[in-house]
Design a protein around this motif. Sequence first.
Motif, PDB file in Angstrom:
ATOM      1  N   GLY A  54     -28.543 -37.111 -85.346  1.00 25.78           N
ATOM      2  CA  GLY A  54     -26.460 -37.003 -85.416  1.00 25.78           C
ATOM      3  C   GLY A  54     -26.845 -35.364 -85.766  1.00 25.78           C
ATOM      4  O   GLY A  54     -25.779 -34.361 -85.873  1.00 25.78           O
ATOM      5  N   ALA A  55     -27.527 -35.036 -86.689  1.00 20.54           N
ATOM      6  CA  ALA A  55     -27.910 -32.903 -87.065  1.00 20.54           C
ATOM      7  C   ALA A  55     -27.662 -32.644 -86.150  1.00 20.54           C
ATOM      8  O   ALA A  55     -26.319 -31.378 -85.473  1.00 20.54           O
ATOM      9  N   PRO A  56     -28.285 -32.268 -84.651  1.00 15.66           N
ATOM     10  CA  PRO A  56     -28.372 -31.614 -83.854  1.00 15.66           C
ATOM     11  C   PRO A  56     -27.745 -31.536 -82.415  1.00 15.66           C
ATOM     12  O   PRO A  56     -26.819 -31.373 -81.851  1.00 15.66           O
ATOM     13  N   LEU A  57     -27.281 -33.002 -82.711  1.00 17.05           N
ATOM     14  CA  LEU A  57     -26.238 -33.453 -81.364  1.00 17.05           C
ATOM     15  C   LEU A  57     -24.905 -33.385 -82.205  1.00 17.05           C
ATOM     16  O   LEU A  57     -24.020 -33.002 -80.890  1.00 17.05           O
ATOM     17  N   LEU A  58     -24.284 -34.061 -83.064  1.00 16.80           N
ATOM     18  CA  LEU A  58     -23.050 -33.568 -83.242  1.00 16.80           C
ATOM     19  C   LEU A  58     -22.298 -32.129 -83.789  1.00 16.80           C
ATOM     20  O   LEU A  58     -21.267 -31.899 -83.337  1.00 16.80           O
ATOM     21  N   THR A  59     -24.307 -31.224 -83.908  1.00 17.02           N
ATOM     22  CA  THR A  59     -22.864 -29.946 -84.066  1.00 17.02           C
ATOM     23  C   THR A  59     -22.591 -29.020 -82.897  1.00 17.02           C
ATOM     24  O   THR A  59     -22.375 -28.098 -83.617  1.00 17.02           O
TER      25      THR A  59
END
Length: 440
Positions: A54-59
């Motif tokens: 989620g860290a890179p994807l949602l950012t």
Amino acid sequence: MPLALLALAISAFGIGTTEFVMMGLLPNVADDLGTSVPTAGYLVSAYALGVVIGAPLLTALGSRIPRKRMLVWLMAVFTVGNLASALAPTFGLLVAGRLLAGLPHGAFFGVGAVVAARLVHEGRQARAVATMFLGLTIANIIGVPAATLLGQQLGWRATFLIVAAIGLVAMASLARLIPPLPADEHTGLGRELRALGNRQVLLGLLTTVFGFAGIFAVYSYLASMMTEVTGFAAGSVPLVLALFGIGMTLGALAAGPLTDRALRPTLYGSLAALALVLTVFHYTAQVRWAALVTVVVIGAVGFLTTTPLQMLVMNKAQQAPTLAAASNQSAFNLANAGGAWVGGLALSAGWGWTSPTLVGAVLAALGLAVALVAGVLDRGAHDTSRIVARSGEGDAERATGATDPATGAAAPTTGRADPAIGAPDPAIGAAAVPTGDRIG
């Protein structure tokens, strides 16, 4: 400090509670859903996997969303994930709920760290970031023990219902207290990815993986060390974990001012101290009072590393720090999984219950070595670039001579006259945020 930081700390408290509480509820979940404790351990892994994904994807998906709205939406996903966990009828759906709850973790701390830095004047950015992380440390003193006790008395589902309620309170606090902070119109996904590829950013992430893995090599087996080596009863373990949380809080309180004063020396000193105290713990674990003192010190020096690591990757990502800051949270979770795995290898090899302390010391020393190499390389290429706060109109960079983190070329401007460095941001009333770390 601005009251808006309280909203970030409340959110961090909820995230920290749900991240660590599962470790104490595994037997309850296993009994209720008819599975084994080792299998129930996948629930811890599912959350960590959610953070890493989620860290890179949602950012990336939220790079154009105004920061306040982004924070509220991320906490909404967190709340839904915990509610889904509380209502999950099967183990598989519980795993899915934990994965969903973990998805916004890294992105929230990435966006939240950048927002916290924008909310304060020059020279106090690290203190602002540390204030947000303070919610995470307090969760380990109050939230996790209380939620674990609640789950043991009323059932594990009640724990996740309470955490979901904390999520709702956090959403309301963010909506009420965070000022409007639009996403920068000049920072798109491409620029964030280029900033993430900066050599200093990558070295910072690698420092996080090795350095913080040293902590989790020990923390993952701390309960067993206390019962098998130190001689504490199982009922005393929550007290030991609470002492570790107190140490974390002391470290977080010290990290902000020290990082604002001298970023790299704070990072070097904390990693060196961590390697030393983990080595000492190999011997003090045999004596009750000495073991308890050492546990507090491990928590303190371990968490002293978090703020300089977070600020370092934000600084070196320069005009596009959000994805780098979020990716650092993925690095923390990789350190969590990697440290536990390497510590487990030492135990499986028959080296004894205290062997993870020496493994952790080696990992912390490796983190220090990476940090030192990065510092030497940075001295040869040090410039005066800064991460800056931007107004709601997306005005020009407030630092002159800034360079593109990926290419070293001069950063593009918007065609407007650059306001004076340190001038108040019209959107939030805070000064521009310099982030060239203080080497000396």
